[in-house]
Design a protein around this motif. Structure first.
Motif, PDB file in Angstrom:
ATOM      1  N   GLU A 136       1.034  -1.269  -0.040  1.00 28.06           N
ATOM      2  CA  GLU A 136      -0.113   0.333   0.386  1.00 28.06           C
ATOM      3  C   GLU A 136       1.167   1.493   0.153  1.00 28.06           C
ATOM      4  O   GLU A 136       0.697   2.231  -0.851  1.00 28.06           O
ATOM      5  N   ASN A 146      -7.966  -4.648   1.785  1.00 28.67           N
ATOM      6  CA  ASN A 146      -7.401  -5.034   2.451  1.00 28.67           C
ATOM      7  C   ASN A 146      -7.444  -3.789   3.613  1.00 28.67           C
ATOM      8  O   ASN A 146      -6.713  -3.625   4.693  1.00 28.67           O
ATOM      9  N   LYS A 147      -8.428  -3.174   3.282  1.00 21.57           N
ATOM     10  CA  LYS A 147      -9.125  -2.017   4.788  1.00 21.57           C
ATOM     11  C   LYS A 147      -9.220  -2.812   5.957  1.00 21.57           C
ATOM     12  O   LYS A 147      -9.485  -2.683   6.808  1.00 21.57           O
ATOM     13  N   ASP A 193       1.057   4.151  -2.443  1.00 26.65           N
ATOM     14  CA  ASP A 193       0.709   5.906  -2.672  1.00 26.65           C
ATOM     15  C   ASP A 193       1.280   6.311  -3.792  1.00 26.65           C
ATOM     16  O   ASP A 193       1.150   7.706  -3.798  1.00 26.65           O
ATOM     17  N   LYS A 208      -7.230  -1.240  -1.846  1.00 23.23           N
ATOM     18  CA  LYS A 208      -6.821  -0.324  -0.939  1.00 23.23           C
ATOM     19  C   LYS A 208      -8.152  -1.113  -0.004  1.00 23.23           C
ATOM     20  O   LYS A 208      -8.175  -1.346   0.705  1.00 23.23           O
ATOM     21  N   SER A 209      -9.312  -1.346  -1.354  1.00 25.22           N
ATOM     22  CA  SER A 209     -10.990  -1.505  -1.023  1.00 25.22           C
ATOM     23  C   SER A 209     -11.035  -2.838   0.287  1.00 25.22           C
ATOM     24  O   SER A 209     -11.674  -3.237   1.127  1.00 25.22           O
TER      25      SER A 209
END
Length: 462
Positions: free
Chosen positions: A233, A259-260, A237, A256-257
């Motif tokens: 991540e 592993n968030k 970024d 991202k969605s």
């Protein structure tokens, strides 16, 4: 003569004099520092061209990576994660013999493996598919998004022709792997051999072998998946400095969605998939590779992985939370040969008993002592544990008085926990979803039995 050709000639002369003539069992000489500097100077020029590209994502991602050479590679490039950094390895000759456009595609190829989380997902799928099937499936996916395809790169069309398949673009890794595995098995049953995935050198070693293209990933088996997720991540970024193509933007958003709020069940499934369960030969099962050869024995698992499920009875883990969690634990490991032991503990171990199904769960006694994590780790060290799952509210010691003995650890905190008090958890920390308490009789309702992920985020990968 351009820089690339001069470099190829110089490295080829050195390789002919030192690398290919090394005596058996003796390590070849290292490439001279002058050649190393020239090679990395050339790589820097490629990096600069990537950063100047309209889609500079690959350039900024590549800039963060370590760069090394490895003459044992069976592909122009390979990627892995070492310590706290992604590292891109190069086979100097295989890489330089490509066109400049193919070199750039090779770099993009490896970065896409990271973006699509193939380094972690291949570890989870390795027990279901052969190395060849997985490697073909992963390369077919990433090569769909690069142009031109790297030298000797696998494509959907090539795989379809080789194995008589009808793969279509943009399918999932699991679907590709399953279909390709069937094609490989059919080919073996037909007693045909192939060398399409191996390009021979004029000397003695194969230059490219897709079966070993991702061998560096095997060293990641001891790596904490959560560490890779966090560093990936960070790389994403930093690299997202400009416009992104639709497939990159979609893959990054999905990463991202997912592993968030990745559910603890997914981490447990990943960890359980890496437990060794050995095999033994048996006449009770056909050989998987050659089922028509009745003279060949099949294989059965003969080693039971040992899993300890520790329950902190001093905290706020409710009966409903623990019962539901154990139901999902048993569902995840249902196809494995495992031995599960439940420990009830507060500042010491109060009870230990084996569990094979939900019916084996015993009524919890109302202990209300303090919390100490070390006794559980001491027990796990003494009982040859493979995986420790610790359910707790997280409030206990700040430092363990014993060192975990090499097994995997998954902490699962209650939904209302303030966090884990340990400074070094020695494993992955996840949370349960808060839920209202229910009686055990309500939980045993057959209409509520079974496993569902409907309350979790969908797990969808390219």
């Amino acid at each position: 003569m351009d820089m690339r050709q001069r470099l190829i000639d110089a490295i080829q002369i050195w390789a002919n004099e030192n690398l290919y003539t090394a005596a058996p069992g003796k390590a070849p000489a290292a490439m001279p520092e002058e050649l190393n500097q020239l090679f990395y100077a050339f790589i820097s020029k490629l990096s600069l061209s990537l950063m100047e590209d309209e889609e500079n994502f690959y350039g900024y991602f590549f800039f963060q990576m370590g760069k090394k050479t490895d003459w044992d590679l069976r592909a122009p490039t390979a990627v892995t994660f070492e310590h706290t950094q992604y590292v891109l390895y190069f086979h100097p000759l295989l890489f330089l013999e490509q066109t400049p456009q193919q070199m750039i595609s090779s770099i993009k190829h490896e970065i896409l493996h990271i973006v699509f989380q193939h380094l972690l997902r291949s570890r989870d799928l390795r027990q279901h598919y052969s190395k060849l099937a997985l490697n073909l499936a992963m390369d077919a996916i990433v090569n769909t998004y690069v142009d031109p395809v790297p030298e000797d790169g696998e494509t959907i069309d090539r795989i379809n022709n080789q194995y008589g398949l009808f793969l279509i673009p943009y399918d999932t890794l699991e679907d590709y792997a399953e279909k390709i595995q069937r094609g490989i098995d059919w080919k073996e049953r037909s007693k045909t051999t192939t060398t399409d995935h191996i390009t021979e050198t004029a000397d003695k070693e194969p230059r490219f072998d897709i079966r070993h293209a991702h061998d560096l990933w095997e060293q990641l088996d001891t790596q904490d998946p959560q560490v890779l997720v966090k560093f990936t991540e960070k790389y994403l970024d930093t690299a997202s400095q400009g416009p992104l193509s639709p497939h990159l933007a979609g893959a990054i958003a999905a990463f991202k969605s997912l592993n968030k709020a990745l559910p603890w069940q997914t981490y447990l499934s990943r960890m359980a998939g890496t437990l060794f369960c050995g095999t033994r030969r048996t006449t009770a099962r056909l050989n998987r590779r050659q089922p028509y050869r009745l003279d060949l024995r099949g294989e059965l698992h003969h080693y039971k992985a040992r899993i300890i499920v520790a329950l902190d009875v001093s905290g706020s883990i409710s009966d409903a939370e623990f019962h539901q969690a154990m139901q999902e634990v048993l569902q995840i490991v249902r196809s494995m040969q495992v031995k599960i032991t439940v420990l009830e503990c507060d500042d010491q171990i109060k009870k230990a008993y084996p569990v094979r199904s939900l019916r084996d769960l015993q009524k919890r006694h109302p202990y209300r002592g303090g919390t100490a994590f070390s006794p559980v780790f001491a027990y796990a060290n003494a009982h040859k544990t493979d995986l420790l799952i610790y359910f707790t509210d997280g409030q206990g010691e700040e430092t363990l008085s014993v060192t975990p003995g090499g097994y995997k650890v998954l902490w699962i905190l209650s939904g209302h926990s303030k966090g884990l008090s340990l400074r070094n958890p020695c494993g992955i920390v996840k949370r349960l979803q808060p839920q209202e308490d229910m009686t055990l009789s309500e939980l045993d309702d057959p209409h509520a039995d079974g496993y569902s992920m409907n309350n979790q985020e969908p797990v969808a990968f390219i």
